[in-house]
Design an enzyme around this catalytic site. Sequence first.
Site, PDB file in Angstrom:
ATOM      1  N   SER A  66      67.516  31.698  42.326  1.00  0.00           N
ATOM      2  CA  SER A  66      68.413  30.583  42.030  1.00  0.00           C
ATOM      3  C   SER A  66      68.788  29.844  43.300  1.00  0.00           C
ATOM      4  CB  SER A  66      69.674  31.146  41.383  1.00  0.00           C
ATOM      5  OG  SER A  66      70.684  30.168  41.322  1.00  0.00           O
ATOM      6  N   TYR A 109      77.025  37.476  41.377  1.00  0.00           N
ATOM      7  CA  TYR A 109      75.778  36.991  40.759  1.00  0.00           C
ATOM      8  C   TYR A 109      74.817  36.470  41.835  1.00  0.00           C
ATOM      9  CZ  TYR A 109      72.544  33.715  38.583  1.00  0.00           C
ATOM     10  OH  TYR A 109      71.403  33.036  38.237  1.00  0.00           O
ATOM     11  N   LYS A 149      70.960  37.892  43.396  1.00  0.00           N
ATOM     12  CA  LYS A 149      69.714  37.133  43.545  1.00  0.00           C
ATOM     13  C   LYS A 149      69.194  37.260  44.979  1.00  0.00           C
ATOM     14  CE  LYS A 149      69.375  35.540  39.359  1.00  0.00           C
ATOM     15  NZ  LYS A 149      68.368  36.134  38.475  1.00  0.00           N
TER      16      LYS A 149
END
Length: 339
Positions: free
Chosen positions: A125, A151, A155
């Site tokens: 992302s 989050y 990643k």
Amino acid sequence: MRVLLAGGAGYIGAHTAVALLEAGHDVLVVDDLSNSSAEAVARVEQLTGAKIPFLAADARDVDALTAFVRTHAPVDAVIHFAGLKAVGESVAEPVRYYDVNIGTSIAILKLMAAEGIPTIVFSSSATVYGAPETLPLSEESPTGIDLTNPYGKTKRMIEEILKDAAAADPALRAVSLRYFNPVGAHPSGRIGEDPAGVPNNLMPYVARVAVGALDRVGVFGDDYDTPDGTGQRDYIHVLDLAAGHVAALEHAREGYEIYNLGTGTPVTVLELIAAFERAAGKKIPREILPRRAGDVAASYCDPSKAQRELGWTATRTIDEACRDSWNWQSNNPNGYARA
Ligand code: NAD
Ligand code: UFG
């Protein structure tokens, strides 16, 4: 190629399944349906005429993955979409986010090593860039600056795990795709984004306002240093994103590579709302609210590496994305569950 899609019942996975099948590849799907519906896989089958082997299981379960892959051997590649993706929820439930996002990645790498599967494409992302120092963002831009949420950290950690795994195993082909802001839906109106509850992201929120399920869009800040003061993002049509996965798979070579998948064109919140109004032919009520914690003013990419090395470029406009999003939302006002 025969490709295992982990998290393949989700928004991006389902659209990628269609693109792979249309390009002549085979797919099989593992998904625990924690944020999706088996109906999405059924609709991919209807759209493509393919029969898709489907395993409803947690992708951390290596034994279940192994049995599934052996039944459908040989599997040539994995695309790893599986994971949790709500930024705010990750702040409240960090351990669950590390467990699921890192755990699925480790399980998939173990499966690949044991079963001799050489290729992995991972859903990373733009969030790994944190607060950008300079724009547009290239793959060389620093990552991890002011990364405020678990989050985004998962990643970044998974990218590091893939890099280390590829360095240790010369046969491994690992690719991280850094998605910018995926939007839109399949033009058939049969598959699309179906977030549970009130959407966190702008496009599905606007779509729910347009269909009458929500009153008005809250615009999170109009005092950023951008052309109209609202946040700028790089919205990429999910069909372009899906095509990017096909290109990444077909070009994957031994080693580790990172590609930005975006359009390179920044669009403000107010510009997106205006585009949606044109697509839906109706006024979208909005209200200016304070900035949302953790948001950056602007994020958009330099997509030239993917163009150069994968022969891929995003071709669809924000108007096409709004048209397809509206087509999906208006034909499926309650998503997959009660369409
Ligand atoms: P999604 O939630 O629709 O898809 C993820 C899928 O993974 C869901 O079907 C979910 O049920 C499944 N899943 C979750 N945990 C699982 C587990 N333990 N085992 C098996 N399946 C599991 O999300 P999406 O928008 O399609 O995103 C796909 C991937 O792309 C995610 O990894 C996400 O973090 C990443 N990504 C998404 C965006 C975005 O804005 N949509 C942006 C950048 C990156
Ligand atoms: N916004 C609003 N109102 C809303 C929702 C969003 O004004 O109701 C604004 C935000 O402030 C931002 C823009 O719309 O300026 C886009 O916000 P999104 O929530 O749609 O997307 P983000 O860029 O914040 O984050 C998304 C995903 C992340 C991912 C990131 C980069 O949610 O998971 O893109 O890929 F990491």
